[in-house]
Design an enzyme around this catalytic site. Structure first.
Site, mmCIF file in Angstrom:
data_model
loop_
_atom_site.group_PDB
_atom_site.id
_atom_site.type_symbol
_atom_site.label_atom_id
_atom_site.label_comp_id
_atom_site.label_asym_id
_atom_site.label_seq_id
_atom_site.Cartn_x
_atom_site.Cartn_y
_atom_site.Cartn_z
ATOM 1 N N ASN A 120 43.196 51.167 93.380
ATOM 2 C CA ASN A 120 42.147 50.788 92.442
ATOM 3 C C ASN A 120 41.849 51.773 91.162
ATOM 4 O O ASN A 120 41.763 51.336 90.179
ATOM 5 C CB ASN A 120 40.847 50.724 93.327
ATOM 6 C CG ASN A 120 40.839 49.618 94.415
ATOM 7 O OD1 ASN A 120 41.967 48.696 94.128
ATOM 8 N ND2 ASN A 120 39.864 49.405 95.204
ATOM 9 N N HIS A 166 31.927 28.321 48.338
ATOM 10 C CA HIS A 166 32.308 26.907 48.726
ATOM 11 C C HIS A 166 33.528 26.128 48.127
ATOM 12 O O HIS A 166 33.496 25.048 47.927
ATOM 13 C CB HIS A 166 30.935 25.903 48.373
ATOM 14 C CG HIS A 166 29.469 26.666 48.506
ATOM 15 N ND1 HIS A 166 28.929 26.285 49.746
ATOM 16 C CD2 HIS A 166 28.748 27.370 47.834
ATOM 17 C CE1 HIS A 166 27.731 27.002 49.935
ATOM 18 N NE2 HIS A 166 27.630 27.466 48.541
ATOM 19 N N SER A 287 61.649 21.781 55.387
ATOM 20 C CA SER A 287 61.361 20.561 56.247
ATOM 21 C C SER A 287 62.815 20.030 56.602
ATOM 22 O O SER A 287 63.747 20.129 56.168
ATOM 23 C CB SER A 287 60.762 19.663 55.433
ATOM 24 O OG SER A 287 60.397 18.152 56.092
ATOM 25 N N LYS A 293 60.442 21.052 50.464
ATOM 26 C CA LYS A 293 59.434 21.813 51.046
ATOM 27 C C LYS A 293 59.484 23.205 51.271
ATOM 28 O O LYS A 293 60.735 23.702 51.459
ATOM 29 C CB LYS A 293 59.169 21.180 52.591
ATOM 30 C CG LYS A 293 58.643 19.766 52.276
ATOM 31 C CD LYS A 293 57.022 19.697 51.711
ATOM 32 C CE LYS A 293 56.150 20.464 52.466
ATOM 33 N NZ LYS A 293 55.691 19.940 53.973
ATOM 34 N N GLU A 300 50.495 30.584 58.470
ATOM 35 C CA GLU A 300 49.999 29.599 59.385
ATOM 36 C C GLU A 300 50.081 29.881 60.670
ATOM 37 O O GLU A 300 48.970 29.683 61.562
ATOM 38 C CB GLU A 300 50.633 28.143 59.207
ATOM 39 C CG GLU A 300 50.600 27.433 58.121
ATOM 40 C CD GLU A 300 51.491 26.274 57.921
ATOM 41 O OE1 GLU A 300 51.275 25.608 56.866
ATOM 42 O OE2 GLU A 300 52.567 26.167 58.581
ATOM 43 N N TYR A 327 35.980 46.844 93.034
ATOM 44 C CA TYR A 327 36.863 46.350 92.644
ATOM 45 C C TYR A 327 37.276 45.004 93.301
ATOM 46 O O TYR A 327 36.941 44.813 94.475
ATOM 47 C CB TYR A 327 38.094 47.127 92.957
ATOM 48 C CG TYR A 327 39.580 46.459 92.415
ATOM 49 C CD1 TYR A 327 40.013 46.458 91.235
ATOM 50 C CD2 TYR A 327 40.300 45.762 93.343
ATOM 51 C CE1 TYR A 327 41.166 46.043 90.896
ATOM 52 C CE2 TYR A 327 41.391 44.989 93.113
ATOM 53 C CZ TYR A 327 41.792 45.328 91.710
ATOM 54 O OH TYR A 327 43.040 44.626 91.342
ATOM 55 N N GLN A 332 43.008 41.592 88.701
ATOM 56 C CA GLN A 332 44.420 41.589 88.348
ATOM 57 C C GLN A 332 44.844 40.715 87.240
ATOM 58 O O GLN A 332 45.709 40.982 86.447
ATOM 59 C CB GLN A 332 45.246 40.936 89.900
ATOM 60 C CG GLN A 332 46.888 40.946 89.453
ATOM 61 C CD GLN A 332 47.429 40.604 90.665
ATOM 62 O OE1 GLN A 332 47.668 41.340 91.587
ATOM 63 N NE2 GLN A 332 48.383 39.365 90.610
#
Length: 479
Positions: A120, A166, A287, A293, A300, A327, A332
């Site tokens: 522990n 905004h 892509s 692309k 991302e 404990y 774990q």
């Protein structure tokens, strides 16, 4: 022989004498942690050696046993480093795997190592040692990221771009000023990890299972050898709480949130509809069907991995919320979220420092965007106030001017002085306060330079902020 007197089966478990049947294979797999907690092997060896040396100093362990333990642990460390160590599910976790191998190498001395401690307090110590090293690495990576960020900010201290609220054009700022906002966020992140390290760096070893040890141990000397600032003062708390791990995950979630926000902006800026920046090809993919692309996969994924880290924080909070002292086996489950959080933060910071260098800014597009949202309208209002018009009247007058500009299909800054006066005429006292210097005041450069105070977006203020930041980083490094 009655069943209750049947000798227990042979087992490698340290507690096997208590049981009449072996643990099932399913339970072994379900309860074992060796295949993820073995990454703490170095810390386990380090903690065990400090414990053994303390036992020898206190006369609890002989010098001969200590020498055997040190010799055995040195060999185990080499085996682990070379990938030759045989990890087994039967021995459940990193601690028992190492202890079993030590006993095989040095005999009874290996069995005596566990005197005065429990798994522990052993695991609680290992986690803190491991996390302390992870935090130190993260602090180094934050500083590297900050220095790269400051380099780009300095190169674009004069580059105008729209500031948004905004997601609408609000007022002119510089790209350097915009990036400095993320420097400030990560500066607070650095402070949080530093604080977290302080609370992590407390030694639980000596708490044993939950009540402390009955031997004359010297916890302070172990703390000194292992580089801990303090010892945990209550044995129950020492073995059972994981608030330091939760705090680390909270600091990590905030850091990742900041990087996720920057990632979102990079994604928007890179879009052809915005076109403020381009990102180096090495951070993008194409892509499978659309040959044109160029996808910003890295930022991302940073957004996505932020959700993963946030989930780990919630997992640890949920793990702890119902546990009574002391404990419990639940704990774990603390390691995999903790390990993955640290790995994710380290990988993200490492790649982000490189990605910042891979940003190519498109100043012309940034400047053009400033002519699409009447970005200097507030500057015209401020100009009128400085000429004696009450702010609310100035606000109304400029709103009328914006409407007039939109009717003409122009940005406010493109109106002539006569057109501005005509637009302001309905508000008493507004038009006559306009002079030739009004046009300079509502230019992009005029707007930027007017905000020359600390924290402002004037190019000189931005350069001064960068200088202060570099000085802070240099001082921080010396400290």
């Amino acid at each position: 022989m009655t069943p209750e007197h049947t000798p227990p089966p042979e087992s490698t478990k340290t507690w096997s004498g208590r049981f009449n049947e072996p643990v099932s294979e399913l339970v072994k797999r379900y309860t074992a942690s060796v295949f993820f907690d073995r990454r703490m092997a170095t810390q386990d060896i380090k903690g065990s050696l400090a414990h053994a040396r303390m036992l020898a100093r206190q006369g609890i362990l002989s010098e001969g046993d200590l020498a055997d333990i040190e010799r055995g642990m040195a060999q185990i460390a080499v085996e682990i480093a070379r990938g030759e160590f045989q990890w087994t599910l039967d021995d459940e976790d990193v601690h028992l795997n190492i202890e079993k191998r030590l006993t095989a190498l040095v005999g009874d001395a290996g069995k005596r190592l566990h005197t005065g401690r429990s798994r522990n307090d052993q695991v609680a110590t290992d986690i803190r040692l491991w996390l302390r090293e992870a935090i130190d690495h993260i602090l180094e990576l934050i500083e590297i990221f900050q220095r790269r960020l400051l380099d780009v900010a300095e190169a674009h201290a004069d580059t105008p771009m729209p500031g948004f609220t905004h997601l609408q054009v609000a007022q002119p700022v510089t790209f350097g000023h915009h990036l400095l906002a993320y420097y400030e966020m990560t500066r607070r992140d650095f402070e949080r990890f530093t604080d977290c390290r302080r609370r992590t760096n407390r030694l639980p070893l000596g708490a044993a299972a939950l009540a402390g040890a009955s031997y004359p141990i010297d916890r302070e000397s172990v703390a000194t050898e292992l580089g801990f600032d303090e010892i945990c003062r209550n044995s129950l708390d020492a073995v059972s709480d994981r608030d330091f791990a939760i705090e680390f995950c909270a600091a990590s979630a905030l850091l990742m949130t900041h990087l996720s926000r920057l990632s979102e902006e990079i994604i928007l800026w890179m879009s052809p509809r915005v076109g403020f920046i381009d990102l180096a090809d090495r951070f993008c993919t194409g892509s499978s069907i659309m040959p044109q692309k160029k996808n910003p996969d890295v930022p991302e994924l940073v957004r996505g991995k932020t959700g993963r880290v946030n989930g780990h924080l919630v997992a640890l909070l949920t793990l702890m919320k119902g546990q009574p002292l002391a404990y419990n086996k639940d704990n774990q489950e603390d390691k995999e979220p903790l390990f993955d959080t640290a790995d994710t933060v380290i990988d993200t910071l490492t790649i982000y420092a490189d990605m910042i260098d891979g940003i190519r800014v498109k100043p012309d597009n940034m400047r053009a965007a400033l002519t699409q949202g009447h970005a200097t309208a507030t500057d015209l209002a401020d100009y009128l106030v400085k000429k004696g018009l009450p702010f609310r009247d100035a606000h109304e007058a400029v709103a009328l001017a914006v409407r007039a500009a939109e009717e003409r299909g122009l940005d406010l800054s493109r109106l002539s002085l006569d057109e501005l006066r005509a637009a302001l005429a309905p508000v008493p006292g507004a038009a006559e306060r306009l002079a030739e210097d009004a046009l300079a005041a509502i230019s992009i450069e005029g707007s930027l330079c007017a905000r020359a105070h600390i924290g402002g977006t004037a190019p000189d203020a931005v350069r001064a902020a960068i200088a202060r930041a570099r000085n802070d980083l240099d001082s921080q490094k010396v400290t």
